[in-house]
Design an enzyme around this catalytic site. Structure first.
Site, short mmCIF file in Angstrom:
data_model
loop_
_atom_site.label_atom_id
_atom_site.label_comp_id
_atom_site.label_asym_id
_atom_site.label_seq_id
_atom_site.Cartn_x
_atom_site.Cartn_y
_atom_site.Cartn_z
N SER A 125 -21.26 35.94 -11.93
CA SER A 125 -20.36 34.95 -12.53
C SER A 125 -19.11 34.74 -11.68
O SER A 125 -18.35 33.82 -11.92
CB SER A 125 -19.97 35.38 -13.94
OG SER A 125 -19.45 36.68 -13.92
N HIS A 132 -26.44 31.00 -12.89
CA HIS A 132 -25.46 31.64 -13.76
C HIS A 132 -25.67 31.22 -15.21
O HIS A 132 -25.40 30.09 -15.59
CB HIS A 132 -24.04 31.29 -13.29
CG HIS A 132 -22.97 31.92 -14.15
ND1 HIS A 132 -21.82 31.27 -14.51
CD2 HIS A 132 -22.92 33.13 -14.75
CE1 HIS A 132 -21.10 32.06 -15.28
NE2 HIS A 132 -21.75 33.19 -15.44
N GLU A 144 -25.48 27.21 -14.98
CA GLU A 144 -24.79 26.76 -13.76
C GLU A 144 -25.68 27.10 -12.57
O GLU A 144 -26.02 28.26 -12.35
CB GLU A 144 -23.45 27.51 -13.60
CG GLU A 144 -22.29 26.82 -14.21
CD GLU A 144 -20.96 27.54 -13.93
OE1 GLU A 144 -19.96 26.84 -13.75
OE2 GLU A 144 -20.92 28.77 -13.91
N ASN A 177 -15.96 29.23 -15.40
CA ASN A 177 -14.95 30.30 -15.39
C ASN A 177 -13.73 29.92 -14.57
O ASN A 177 -12.62 30.32 -14.88
CB ASN A 177 -15.56 31.61 -14.85
CG ASN A 177 -16.54 32.21 -15.86
OD1 ASN A 177 -16.48 31.90 -17.04
ND2 ASN A 177 -17.45 33.04 -15.40
#
Length: 723
Positions: A426, A447, A459, A497
């Site tokens: 991540s 991800h 992702e 993120n």
């Protein structure tokens, strides 16, 4: 009519006219199609050789509903919307339902939204057992607008009709038959024949001739109906306090019960027009198209590459993420090898997958037989021997760079040269992970978000060296395992993120300057997030929060807000929900309550940061809290767009909604920002950065667009050419 949608009519020797809706891929009801349907109907009613009518859809699909691309044209005024009641009253009620020749809908594949509304205007419905029937319009911020609010309650009863509309969930043909929404079930091959015979039987009085708008046998007595409406309103307000359109839908259904179905139709037409131009409708339509646009990647998906067939997948690591990914794959019939380092860890990993599947059985979403068949697709291994036969490996071990580098070097030795090597990291740079291999062209990020078998986003992270073929392959796997894939570039935190790292930091900044933790969480929940930033920290655990936070401190030191608040809590073994203490305190049922003890940690963090409490921060309005937490997120999203990490703003909207729970009825992070305006966002950030420093400083992309009045989400080339 060229490639436009249309309907065609063929009259058989038995005197039945078959009217077929043709508008690939799902036979959507564009305005052209509806006009054509009206013309065909009127023609069938005029012709003496036509005794009865069957309405159906081409290529095994009845109709997926009204053409949603028309919404934007109506909203912008580029195309005039049909006059209120033209479709629901003039076409469906006064032409189709009032016709003196009987009509039957022959439903295969799907009859959703306007498609089901057309079918309900026929005098009977025949369906295949697996066809999907439903009215999902509320997902787009509107209500059923072709008479569905009036006919569905009269066919299935009030409670079931409200449930179907308010949840937007379709039902299968079998259930529709049991409810009385369809009159008979037929196999796809026999569907048209059964419908033809049924239409002729109505004509010969062997079957009932039913105008569903005037059916009353399923309508509850008025007193009971009022109770049902009261309950539905209370539920809608509790589940979606920020949304008006579910309440409007209930009001329209009620109008038909109290004042009669004709009055209900006119109220529906008027309400539809109002909702069509609402911010909620515009936002949800944006999400609808953005979600379908994530699989279009310039330079990748426009090269005519066909996805290769992935026959078997291996997963490294059976922890929370690895077992979740394995669950998602076997649920979509992919055979999976799960590798762990020892027997104990392997058993635990396989146990987690079993538990994930068993919870589906418990909830009634999976039969025991399906559970056994699905679970048999999983095989546990302790070495790489059987990796030669897999087409893709997904590494899901802990975030440790040297461990990942070693794994990828091993994979290169054991896997076939065509095998895709994916990492579920991540935060770690994929170029570093693949540094010790010669296989950079087949290294890619996959991800997933936790829990991986539930969360809808995937992702897909590409480096400069990842081959387009590998991206196309992973997009296909994403689609098959029912995820919405977003292709992003390689950087710290990727898209989700990365854009949300200022979210928690802004919240901590506000608390250190005097704002109340619980007031912040309440304001953010009220805005529409599933929970506030502090409750979220408790849920994911402070270990994760610190590890990811450190990545941003190292990579973006000039714009991170450094605080010792979480490390201080962690020192005292307050690690979040798992230890029953974090920013909140938790009881046995994991119910969170505020904890006054947290104040002493905040005071200590303030002293370390050398921050003084500001009286105005203690009195922040909900609007100020939302802006101070989300405007830095918008600022980071602008950087991500500017750096080309994502190819379009719509991808960030989907990433925010599906990865972080940003409220879909606000249209996604960039759509929401544009609804507020770049000028206002930029001026607020400027003001705060003068007072508090670089954490709030607007980036060049945001500042330039604010100065020129250009929307943040308009494509870079487009606005440059406009300038």
């Amino acid at each position: 009519m060229g490639s436009k949608g249309r309907t065609v009519m063929e009259v058989g020797a038995d005197g039945v006219a078959i009217i077929t809706i043709i508008n690939p891929p799902v036979n959507s009801l564009a305005i052209d199609v509806l006009y054509s349907l009206k013309d065909n109907y009127e023609q069938a009613l005029r012709r003496d050789d036509v005794k009865a009518i069957v309405v159906t859809g081409a290529n095994g699909k009845f109709s997926g509903g009204f053409d949603i691309t028309a919404f934007g044209k109506f909203q912008s005024g580029k195309v005039p919307a049909p006059k209120p009641g033209f479709i629901s009253v003039d076409i469906l009620t006064d032409t189709m339902e009032a016709a003196r020749k009987p009509s039957v809908a022959a439903i295969d594949g799907l009859a959703l939204g306007g498609g089901l509304e057309v079918a309900m205007a026929c005098h009977a419905r025949i369906s295949t057992s697996n066809a999907q029937l439903g009215l999902p319009e509320l997902q787009l911020g509107v209500l059923p607008g072709f008479g569905g609010t009036q006919r569905l309650p009269r066919l299935v009863g009030l409670s079931k009709a409200l449930e179907m509309m308010l949840t937007s969930k379709p039902i299968k043909g079998e259930e529709a038959h049991a409810l009385g929404l369809v009159d008979a079930i037929a196999s796809p091959d026999d569907l048209l024949n059964v419908a033809r015979r049924w239409a002729l039987d109505i004509l010969e009085c062997k079957k009932p001739w039913v105008a569903s708008l005037y059916k009353t046998d399923k309508i509850d007595p008025l007193g009971e109906a009022r109770e049902i409406f009261k309950f539905a309103r209370a539920q809608a307000r509790r589940q979606a306090p920020n949304l008006q359109h579910p309440i409007v839908c209930i009001d329209v259904v009620e109008e038909g019960i109290i004042s009669g179905p004709r009055a209900g139709l006119w109220k529906e037409a008027e309400a539809f027009q109002g909702l069509l131009h609402s911010d909620t409708c515009k936002a949800l339509v944006n999400i609808f198209f953005a979600q379908r646009g994530t699989t279009k990647v310039p330079g990748v998906t426009d090269r005519g590459l066909a996805p290769r067939r992935i026959k078997k997948v291996a997963i490294l690591g059976g922890g929370l993420m690895g077992s979740g990914i394995a669950t998602a794959l076997i649920l979509s019939n992919y055979p999976v090898l799960l590798k762990e380092v020892n027997e104990k860890f392997l058993e635990a990993g396989i146990g987690r997958v079993r538990a994930n599947l068993q919870s589906r059985v418990k909830k009634g979403n999976m039969t025991q037989e399906k559970f056994e068949r699905t679970f048999s697709l999983l095989k546990g291994v302790l070495d790489y021997e059987s990796f030669r036969e897999v087409d893709m490996v997904i590494e899901a071990v802990i975030e440790n760079l040297s461990l990942k580098q070693q794994i990828f070097a091993d994979l290169e030795k054991y896997c076939s040269p065509h095998c895709i090597l994916a990492s579920n990291t991540s935060t770690i740079d994929l170029n570093l992970i693949g540094q010790k291999t010669k296989s950079q062209d087949r290294i890619i990020g996959a991800h997933f978000f936790s829990p991986a078998h539930v969360m809808p986003l995937l992702e897909i992270v590409r480096t400069e060296k990842t081959s387009p073929q590998v991206i196309v392959d992973l997009l296909d796997v994403g689609k098959k395992i029912k995820k919405t894939p977003v292709v992003v570039g390689n950087c710290t935190g990727f898209a989700v993120n990365r854009i949300f790292f200022p979210y928690t930091q802004s919240a901590i900044f506000l608390v250190e300057h005097g704002a109340d933790i619980y007031k912040i969480d309440r304001a953010i929940s009220k805005f529409g997030m599933p929970m506030g930033p502090f409750r979220l920290c408790d849920l994911v655990g402070f270990g994760v929060a610190i590890a990811t936070g450190m990545q941003f401190v190292e990579n973006f030191p000039e714009r991170t807000y450094k605080s010792m608040l979480i490390p201080l809590l962690q020192e005292d073994k307050r690690l979040g929900e798992t230890t029953r203490k974090g920013f909140y305190i938790y009881d046995d049922r994991r119910k969170a309550s505020p904890d006054p003890e947290v104040n002493k940690y905040i005071q200590k963090a303030r002293e370390i940061s050398d921050v003084k409490v500001e009286p105005k921060m203690m009195k922040l309005s909900e609007k100020d809290i939302v802006e101070m937490i989300f405007f830095p997120v918008v600022n980071e999203a602008c950087r991500v767009l500017d750096e080309g990490i994502v190819v379009k703003a719509g991808d960030l909207d989907i990433a925010a909604v599906m990865g972080m729970g940003f409220p879909p009825y606000r249209g996604g992070i960039m759509f929401w920002a544009d609804s507020i305006g770049s000028k206002y966002i930029c001026s607020r950030l400027e003001e705060w950065s003068k007072m508090y420093g670089a954490f709030f400083k607007p980036c060049a992309y945001l500042a330039e667009r604010a100065a020129k009045g250009v929307p943040l989400s308009s494509p870079i080339e487009q606005w440059k050419s406009r300038l």
